[in-house]
Scaffold this motif. Sequence first.
Motif, PDB file in Angstrom:
ATOM      1  N   ARG A 132       0.674  -1.109   0.029  1.00 20.58           N
ATOM      2  CA  ARG A 132       0.121   0.050   0.041  1.00 20.58           C
ATOM      3  C   ARG A 132       0.866   1.145   0.002  1.00 20.58           C
ATOM      4  O   ARG A 132       1.908   1.176   0.806  1.00 20.58           O
ATOM      5  N   ARG A 133       0.372   2.322  -0.803  1.00 18.01           N
ATOM      6  CA  ARG A 133       1.424   3.410  -0.902  1.00 18.01           C
ATOM      7  C   ARG A 133       0.197   4.454  -0.470  1.00 18.01           C
ATOM      8  O   ARG A 133      -0.819   4.840  -1.173  1.00 18.01           O
ATOM      9  N   LYS A 134       0.751   5.356   0.515  1.00 13.71           N
ATOM     10  CA  LYS A 134      -0.056   6.616   0.594  1.00 13.71           C
ATOM     11  C   LYS A 134       0.711   7.865   0.406  1.00 13.71           C
ATOM     12  O   LYS A 134       0.112   8.958  -0.412  1.00 13.71           O
ATOM     13  N   ARG A 135       2.082   7.827   0.556  1.00 10.58           N
ATOM     14  CA  ARG A 135       2.728   9.135   0.575  1.00 10.58           C
ATOM     15  C   ARG A 135       3.740   9.059  -0.640  1.00 10.58           C
ATOM     16  O   ARG A 135       4.221  10.064  -1.050  1.00 10.58           O
ATOM     17  N   ILE A 136       4.036   8.194  -1.133  1.00 10.74           N
ATOM     18  CA  ILE A 136       5.033   7.674  -2.254  1.00 10.74           C
ATOM     19  C   ILE A 136       4.344   7.673  -3.735  1.00 10.74           C
ATOM     20  O   ILE A 136       3.525   6.708  -3.724  1.00 10.74           O
ATOM     21  N   PRO A 137       4.570   8.483  -4.190  1.00  6.36           N
ATOM     22  CA  PRO A 137       3.913   8.461  -5.814  1.00  6.36           C
ATOM     23  C   PRO A 137       4.272   7.510  -6.564  1.00  6.36           C
ATOM     24  O   PRO A 137       5.440   6.675  -6.316  1.00  6.36           O
ATOM     25  N   GLY A 138       3.657   6.890  -7.591  1.00 10.03           N
ATOM     26  CA  GLY A 138       3.803   5.694  -8.390  1.00 10.03           C
ATOM     27  C   GLY A 138       4.683   6.016  -9.523  1.00 10.03           C
ATOM     28  O   GLY A 138       5.218   7.107  -9.719  1.00 10.03           O
TER      29      GLY A 138
END
Length: 496
Positions: free
Chosen positions: A112-118
């Motif tokens: 899961r990513r919340k703060r780190i862009p894709g």
Amino acid sequence: MVFDLLIVGGGVNGCAIARDAAGRGLSVLLLEQKDLAAATSSASTKLIHGGLRYLERYEFRLVHEALAERELLLAAAPHIIHPLQFILPHEGSIRPAWLVRLGLFLYDHLARRKRIPGSATVALAGTPFGAPLTADHRLGFSYYDCRVDDSRLVVLEALDAFARGAQIRIGALLVGARRAGGRWLASVAAADGKLEDISARALINASGPWVSETLEHRLGLRSRKHVRLVKGSHIVTRKLYEGAQAYMLQRPDKRIIFAIPFEEDFTLVGTTDIPFPGEPGPVAIDAAETDYLLAATNHFFKEKIAPGDVAWSYSGLRPLYDDGALEASVVTRDYAFDLDNADGGAPALSIFGGKITTARRLAEHALDTLAPFFPHMRAAWTAGAVLPGGDIGPGGFDGFVAELSRAKPFLAPRLVRRLAGAYGTRAWRFLETARSLADLGVDLGCGLTEAELDYLRAQEWARTAEDVLWRRSKLGLRFDAAQTERLTRALAQRSA
Ligand SMILES: Cc1cc2nc3c(=O)[nH]c(=O)nc-3n(C[C@H](O)[C@H](O)[C@H](O)COP(=O)(O)OP(=O)(O)OC[C@H]3O[C@@H](n4cnc5c(N)ncnc54)[C@H](O)[C@@H]3O)c2cc1C
């Protein structure tokens, strides 16, 4: 006193375990023979990363764990950990575009990513990302990981362990230990050679490159697990390009090299992967490694560099868990434990491998492994906890820098950024009462004031100029010989 845990090794793994264990209510003593992060934990590429290239080796467990840790660590220490955009120039002859896209898709979705862009595909021709590169790189890929000040992360873990009751002994060598009466009885040598006996219910061998030596020669144990030492070196050059992005550069041998903006005025380039059959100890870059790293940068960047442009280099030994791989660069980067409690005796847990990125999770696993021996130990707690100085507020790093600048307008903008990035809110400890630069004492060079030095000595276990210039900070890149001499004298006066 009988300690619950005796931890050998003040690298990222030993300190992360000390922090977690102290917070779970165990009494902890950590021994470090030299300085915190003196060995591998200050010689990394300084990335909190999932390890994009480990996907090619199907290390999904490791990548998943490491990707999840990025988010947690970024929240825990936003002063020393920052998101970093990577540009991967496309090299079709080395990896086809579909393979890279597949890898990046997995990288985006494995945790899961919340703060780190894709990730994204990016044009290089005619764009700022392509501007520093030679003309034949027209297409690339963008993805994010984080950069970290590795040796400061270790100090923060030690500080938190200490705040929760752990004892941290620097310059303390585990000479040997044996089981006696259901405990470990250890002989510890202080820096002045004085020996002391220490008793502990369990021992954790987090001695990194020395893990097998500690196991066999200092604890007298046998293990079926072995360490494989692989040397890795970096060079630091004058800044090779403008912009905040890093580059991941593919080489014809299928390895990759990173070029990363470093300490505002420099570029960090690494790493190599050289099998190291010798005994663990201090290591340095050799001419062939320097040539290899220079050849990679000169192939990709318009700005050409020669050995004379290397401002600094450093090397470390990866203490990898030996999985029997033939090539040094493909040995697993995952970790493994060896638990020895022969005949129901006091346990010894040895740590093989591990990354800066996964140390917090490794610590949880290590303590869960020891849980049967400590039935009253409290549950895991570090996942949501902030590291010392990391409570910089909702404005994030830039907001904190602005707050510090407003409160201390006499500090030059560069100095504010350095202090905010090194100490976070702990900077108040030596800045709080200062109303002018003069209140911070003499500037020993490049903005290192006596107040900062006194804080480092009193609260961060710094003893030598090397501790201050290369592990608590990277001021060594800027200090000249006269300033280093002055700092050494200042330290000598203080310890007299
Ligand atoms: C070139 C390179 C690049 C890397 N890049 C990254 C990266 O970008 N990101 C990432 O997540 N990981 C990276 N790593 C991996 C990471 O740096 C290591 O896995 C990690 O630092 C190992 O930490 P450790 O605590 O196990 O060992 P160490 O940091 O080596 O700590 C072990 C400590 O034990 C002490 N010790 C040994 N014997 C004794 C004794 N008898 N008594 C007292 N003390 C003792 C030593 O002095 C040492 O300080 C990299 C590694 C290398 C080499």
